[in-house]
Design a protein around this motif. Structure first.
Motif: not given
Length: 84
Positions: A43-50, A61-76
């Motif tokens: 699935w392609t997940c679209d950005f929702k919030e940070e 991210y919104d992945c076809a109806g369910w939520r997916k979260e990833i962690k990135v560096d604070r400055y990225d």
């Protein structure tokens, strides 16, 4: 009539050989199409919030109806979309 009396026990024994040996385990319920798709389809997940989490940034991210979260560096920056 004589052959019928002989054939009935033979047929009964033959049918009993196909019976299960013991109690069967209950089968798991079939997964829904949504659950099946999460494991097997890309699935392609679209950005929702940070959100900020100490030294990390959580990108949601919104992945076809369910939520997916990833962690990135604070400055990225959060990617605009991700592949699931």
């Amino acid at each position: 009539m004589k052959y019928f009396m002989l054939a009935f026990p033979v047929a009964l024994i033959a049918l009993m050989s196909f019976a299960p040996a013991g109690p069967q385990k209950p089968q798991m319920a079939q997964p829904s199409l949504d659950e099946w798709g999460r494991d097997r389809l890309a699935w392609t997940c679209d950005f929702k919030e940070e959100d900020s989490d100490g030294f990390d940034k959580i990108c949601a991210y919104d992945c076809a109806g369910w939520r997916k979260e990833i962690k990135v560096d604070r400055y990225d920056d959060c990617p605009s979309s991700i592949k699931e």
